[in-house]
Scaffold this active site. Structure first.
Site, mmCIF file in Angstrom:
data_model
loop_
_atom_site.group_PDB
_atom_site.id
_atom_site.type_symbol
_atom_site.label_atom_id
_atom_site.label_comp_id
_atom_site.label_asym_id
_atom_site.label_seq_id
_atom_site.Cartn_x
_atom_site.Cartn_y
_atom_site.Cartn_z
ATOM 1 N N ARG A 124 0.878 -1.179 0.000
ATOM 2 C CA ARG A 124 0.000 0.000 0.000
ATOM 3 C C ARG A 124 0.903 1.213 0.000
ATOM 4 O O ARG A 124 1.690 1.402 0.939
ATOM 5 C CB ARG A 124 -0.923 -0.005 1.221
ATOM 6 N N HIS A 151 -7.056 0.875 -6.705
ATOM 7 C CA HIS A 151 -7.278 -0.024 -5.561
ATOM 8 C C HIS A 151 -7.910 -1.315 -6.107
ATOM 9 O O HIS A 151 -9.080 -1.607 -5.853
ATOM 10 C CB HIS A 151 -8.190 0.665 -4.549
ATOM 11 N N GLN A 154 -9.780 -3.994 -3.827
ATOM 12 C CA GLN A 154 -11.084 -3.524 -3.367
ATOM 13 C C GLN A 154 -12.156 -3.809 -4.413
ATOM 14 O O GLN A 154 -13.228 -4.347 -4.099
ATOM 15 C CB GLN A 154 -11.021 -2.011 -3.098
ATOM 16 N N ASP A 246 -17.284 6.775 -1.753
ATOM 17 C CA ASP A 246 -16.005 6.661 -1.039
ATOM 18 C C ASP A 246 -15.695 8.024 -0.428
ATOM 19 O O ASP A 246 -16.392 9.019 -0.683
ATOM 20 C CB ASP A 246 -14.911 6.207 -2.025
ATOM 21 N N CYS A 286 -16.336 1.424 0.182
ATOM 22 C CA CYS A 286 -15.157 0.576 0.424
ATOM 23 C C CYS A 286 -14.716 0.626 1.880
ATOM 24 O O CYS A 286 -14.005 -0.280 2.324
ATOM 25 C CB CYS A 286 -14.026 0.981 -0.503
ATOM 26 N N ARG A 314 -13.298 -8.795 0.937
ATOM 27 C CA ARG A 314 -11.859 -8.527 0.755
ATOM 28 C C ARG A 314 -11.072 -9.804 1.061
ATOM 29 O O ARG A 314 -10.105 -10.142 0.389
ATOM 30 C CB ARG A 314 -11.403 -7.390 1.677
HETATM 31 N N1 CP Z 1 -11.114 -0.408 2.038
HETATM 32 C C1 CP Z 1 -9.854 -0.501 2.495
HETATM 33 O O1 CP Z 1 -8.893 -0.673 1.746
HETATM 34 O O2 CP Z 1 -9.750 -0.429 3.859
HETATM 35 P P1 CP Z 1 -8.417 -0.172 4.660
HETATM 36 O O3 CP Z 1 -7.914 1.190 4.276
HETATM 37 O O4 CP Z 1 -8.807 -0.244 6.111
HETATM 38 O O5 CP Z 1 -7.420 -1.244 4.313
HETATM 39 N N1 NVA Z 2 -9.973 6.491 -1.607
HETATM 40 C C1 NVA Z 2 -9.610 6.057 -0.269
HETATM 41 C C2 NVA Z 2 -9.803 4.590 -0.131
HETATM 42 C C3 NVA Z 2 -9.520 4.041 1.227
HETATM 43 C C4 NVA Z 2 -9.646 2.553 1.293
HETATM 44 C C5 NVA Z 2 -8.177 6.452 0.017
HETATM 45 O O1 NVA Z 2 -7.321 6.287 -0.854
HETATM 46 O O2 NVA Z 2 -7.910 6.899 1.142
#
Ligand code: CP
Ligand code: NVA
Length: 328
Positions: A124, A151, A154, A246, A286, A314
């Site tokens: 990430r 993502h 997701q 989101d 999400c 997930r």
């Molecule tokens: N939706 C998602 O990716 O959640 P987290 O940021 O908690 O991993």
């Molecule tokens: N768009 C959000 C998604 C979190 C899972 C972000 O990138 O923070």
């Protein structure tokens, strides 16, 4: 809510010729064909059905996943680690403040160390290029666990969730309302490849880029679905079967919060907006949700919300990704 399909029924509906994904990276949905995405979804439904039935599937005994987090996480961290545990393998959480990738050690050197020890890497990251570079230098599969661009994990879990509740992905109107962000990009790519009908409602300045739309629409050629962008949230959700939203401020955009709080309120998913959709529309997020901003308590806790099914999936979708990339 109508049409809650069992996992077994969904597995039947998503049956597809099995594509071989051994050794591949999962960096962007756009890198995959429809048959490959269907293979992942089919496996995700099957693994969920096995888990629900209590069938053990220790497919990755002795295998290790390295997890790199430059940003916070609840779902991604817990589902990847739990998935490896259920597979009889192991996951290492490489907290960024310990590893200091990019400062203490370069991204290529991190990749060239990790691939000597572990079987698969999930990252990430802030800059999408970081996960691209990890994949370029690591000789083991690399999975994008969220970047500023996309993502993909997701959206695979979300496609599984839509199939469970609606039994299909096409001939449905899917509406995404809010910021045209990383989650939106992956959803748009999936829509193009799979021929979904996707309507994005986002304010000017926060809409998906022409680059993303052009690529997705090129992949959608020949399908009945279309990808449409609206500046009016009501036009986006009008008659929709699925409404997705989101955060208005994604991780790394905190400095833009004040301006975003001024722009996004008309795009809140609330009871009034939901009234423009089909009466049995499902509502997706999400997570994490910012209650009272992009979604109200009334909608998130209401009977049409499937947000915690998404969170559960997930686990299953990522187990499918791990199994397929590792060829088991
Ligand atoms: N939706 C998602 O990716 O959640 P987290 O940021 O908690 O991993
Ligand atoms: N768009 C959000 C998604 C979190 C899972 C972000 O990138 O923070």
């Amino acid at each position: 809510m109508a049409g809650n399909f069992s996992t077994f029924e969904s597995a039947r509906l998503s049956r597809a010729p099995a594509a071989d994904l051994r050794g591949r990276d999962l960096i962007s949905i756009a890198d995959f064909t429809a048959a490959e995405l269907r293979t992942i979804l089919h496996r995700a439904h099957s693994l969920k059905a096995e888990r629900t039935a209590g069938v053990p599937h220790r497919l990755l005994e002795g295998k290790t996943l390295a997890m790199i987090f430059e940003k916070p996480s609840l779902r991604t961290r817990c589902t990847f680690e739990t998935g490896m545990t259920q597979f009889g393998g192991h996951a290492i959480d490489l907290a960024q403040n310990h590893m200091q990738m990019g400062t203490r050690e370069s991204v290529p050197d991190v990749a060239r160390n990790l691939d000597r020890w572990v079987d698969v890497i999930m990252a990430r990251v802030f800059a999408h290029q970081t996960v691209v570079d990890l994949a370029a230098y690591a000789r083991v599969p690399v999975i994008n666990g969220l970047s500023d661009h996309s993502h993909p994990c997701q959206i695979l879990a979300d496609l599984q969730t839509i199939e469970e509740h609606r039994g299909r992905l096409t001939t449905l109107k899917v509406a995404y309302v809010g910021d045209g962000n990383n989650v939106t990009t992956s959803l748009i790519y999936a829509a193009g490849i799979l021929g979904m009908d996707l309507h994005v409602g986002a304010p000017a300045g926060y809409q998906p880029t022409a680059d993303v739309l052009d690529r997705a629409r090129a992949q959608a050629t020949g399908s009945d679905g279309e990808i449409v962008v609206h500046a009016d949230p009501v036009a986006a959700v009008d008659g929709a079967d699925v409404i997705y939203t989101d955060a208005w401020v994604s991780m790394g955009q905190e400095a833009e919060s004040a301006e975003r709080m001024r722009v996004f309120p008309p795009f809140q998913v609330n009871g009034a907006l939901l009234a423009h959709a089909q009466p049995d529309a499902i509502v997706m997020h999400c997570l994490p949700a910012h209650r009272g901003l992009e979604i109200t308590d009334e909608v998130m806790d209401g009977p049409q919300s499937v947000v915690f099914d998404q969170a559960e999936n997930r686990l299953h979708a990522q187990k499918a990704i791990l199994a397929l990339l590792l060829g088991v």
